[in-house]
Design a protein around this motif. Structure first.
Motif, mmCIF file in Angstrom:
data_model
loop_
_atom_site.group_PDB
_atom_site.id
_atom_site.type_symbol
_atom_site.label_atom_id
_atom_site.label_comp_id
_atom_site.label_asym_id
_atom_site.label_seq_id
_atom_site.Cartn_x
_atom_site.Cartn_y
_atom_site.Cartn_z
ATOM 1 N N ALA A 137 -21.634 33.385 41.265
ATOM 2 C CA ALA A 137 -21.770 34.482 42.937
ATOM 3 C C ALA A 137 -21.816 35.730 43.266
ATOM 4 O O ALA A 137 -22.004 36.565 42.169
ATOM 5 C CB ALA A 137 -21.353 33.212 44.285
ATOM 6 N N VAL A 138 -22.316 36.445 44.911
ATOM 7 C CA VAL A 138 -22.868 37.616 44.776
ATOM 8 C C VAL A 138 -20.996 38.990 44.530
ATOM 9 O O VAL A 138 -20.067 37.622 44.982
ATOM 10 C CB VAL A 138 -22.799 38.233 45.812
ATOM 11 N N THR A 182 -22.615 39.203 56.915
ATOM 12 C CA THR A 182 -21.770 38.729 55.373
ATOM 13 C C THR A 182 -20.423 39.287 55.656
ATOM 14 O O THR A 182 -19.345 39.693 56.294
ATOM 15 C CB THR A 182 -22.198 40.413 55.039
ATOM 16 N N ALA A 191 -18.041 30.430 48.565
ATOM 17 C CA ALA A 191 -19.929 30.885 48.567
ATOM 18 C C ALA A 191 -20.981 29.734 48.774
ATOM 19 O O ALA A 191 -21.386 30.027 49.434
ATOM 20 C CB ALA A 191 -20.126 31.951 47.376
ATOM 21 N N GLU A 203 -22.235 29.509 52.483
ATOM 22 C CA GLU A 203 -24.057 30.566 52.323
ATOM 23 C C GLU A 203 -25.091 28.578 53.577
ATOM 24 O O GLU A 203 -25.562 28.745 54.029
ATOM 25 C CB GLU A 203 -24.592 29.843 50.709
ATOM 26 N N TRP A 216 -23.327 31.930 56.149
ATOM 27 C CA TRP A 216 -23.124 32.610 55.155
ATOM 28 C C TRP A 216 -22.792 33.793 54.609
ATOM 29 O O TRP A 216 -23.021 32.687 53.500
ATOM 30 C CB TRP A 216 -21.758 32.624 56.151
ATOM 31 N N THR A 217 -23.134 35.183 53.875
ATOM 32 C CA THR A 217 -22.806 35.073 52.206
ATOM 33 C C THR A 217 -21.650 35.875 52.463
ATOM 34 O O THR A 217 -20.962 37.229 53.274
ATOM 35 C CB THR A 217 -23.908 36.842 52.442
ATOM 36 N N GLU A 220 -19.317 38.057 49.389
ATOM 37 C CA GLU A 220 -19.244 39.335 48.937
ATOM 38 C C GLU A 220 -17.950 39.510 48.384
ATOM 39 O O GLU A 220 -17.096 39.494 49.189
ATOM 40 C CB GLU A 220 -20.167 40.372 49.560
#
Length: 278
Positions: free
Chosen positions: A14-15, A38, A57, A61, A65-66, A68
């Motif tokens: 993921a990110v 985020t 994540a 999602e 929500w994102t 990081e």
């Protein structure tokens, strides 16, 4: 309200957070607007960042929500960036370490919830069995207060030493009442312990650093911390946030996702007992 040990008893697909501009664009961890979806989290690479990226994540999602994740390899910076509200939360430490860190550094961090427990273990260095330890052998232990005490308690569990009554979670080598093998102790930063194995007789290693080194407590540990007692609570790995953000929507969403069945199933399937979901 601060949750203390007394209150409680005691990669990536993921990110990843890659630039300070990313933090600035969402106002850091403090100035989130109602449209800021985020969540930024500071984490140790293994297993924390892995769990966040691979399991948490996708759950977040689904709820819009994102996530990081910024990875850290020490036990100080993740708390500093959350205390300074540069990042929303961290996930790398147990509650006992958080309480000690806040007391020593004056930080205003709290536990938002426990996610998992990592059994602590003694690993082989120059010997392959605890029974092979001889007088004067060298044992490597973490040099921070809470994890050194944890190592000493494990050595006591193994029958190698006896601690003074009441030493508990603040024990140091000075609290050893009996040491029949006259073991010597080498205090090292926790991250350096796996690298010390070829130089010491045995080493007491935190599970996250053991996992990074390809070691599994259940498979490779000579002695493994009992998980049916106070340790699973005192050393539960938590989501920590600034006290101001304890009840924020971001915190609630993150804690909910970390406690989801999807994440629990991922932990069980991935870590083979080296990480235990709570």
């Amino acid at each position: 309200m601060k949750k203390t040990f007394k209150n409680l008893v005691a990669g990536a697909s993921a990110v990843t957070l890659v630039a300070a501009l990313g933090l600035a664009s969402c106002g850091g961890g403090n100035a989130a607007s109602s449209e800021d979806k985020t969540i930024t989290v500071a984490a140790s690479p293994t297993p924390h960042a892995q769990i966040l990226n691979e399991a948490v994540a996708p759950v977040l999602e689904k709820d819009g929500w994102t996530l990081e994740v910024k990875e850290f390899n020490d036990y100080v910076q993740p708390n500093t960036v959350v205390d300074e509200k540069e990042i929303d939360a961290n996930y790398f430490q147990h509650i006992t370490y958080l309480d000690q860190f806040c007391e020593e550094n004056g930080t205003n961090l709290v536990s938002a919830g426990a996610v998992h427990y990592e059994p602590f273990a003694i690993y082989a260095g120059k010997v392959s069995s605890i029974d092979d330890l001889k007088k004067g052998d060298l044992v490597a232990v973490p040099n921070d207060t809470t994890n050194e005490a944890r190592a000493l308690l494990l050595l006591e569990q193994a029958g190698l030493i006896k601690l003074k009554e009441g030493a508990g979670l603040t024990a140091t080598p000075k609290d050893i009442a009996e040491n029949p093998k006259e073991l010597k102790f080498k205090e090292l930063e926790a991250a350096q312990l796996p690298k010390s194995l070829e130089d010491v007789t045995v080493a007491c290693i935190n599970a996250n650093y053991a996992l990074e080194a390809g070691l599994n407590a259940q498979k490779d540990g000579l002695v493994v911390e009992a998980s049916d007692g106070a340790a699973a609570v005192a050393y539960a790995n938590i989501i920590a946030v600034h006290a101001d953000n304890e009840n924020s929507e971001k915190t609630k969403a993150l804690v909910k996702a970390c406690g989801s069945q999807e994440v629990k199933d991922y932990i069980a399937k991935t870590f083979d007992g080296a990480v235990v979901a709570l």
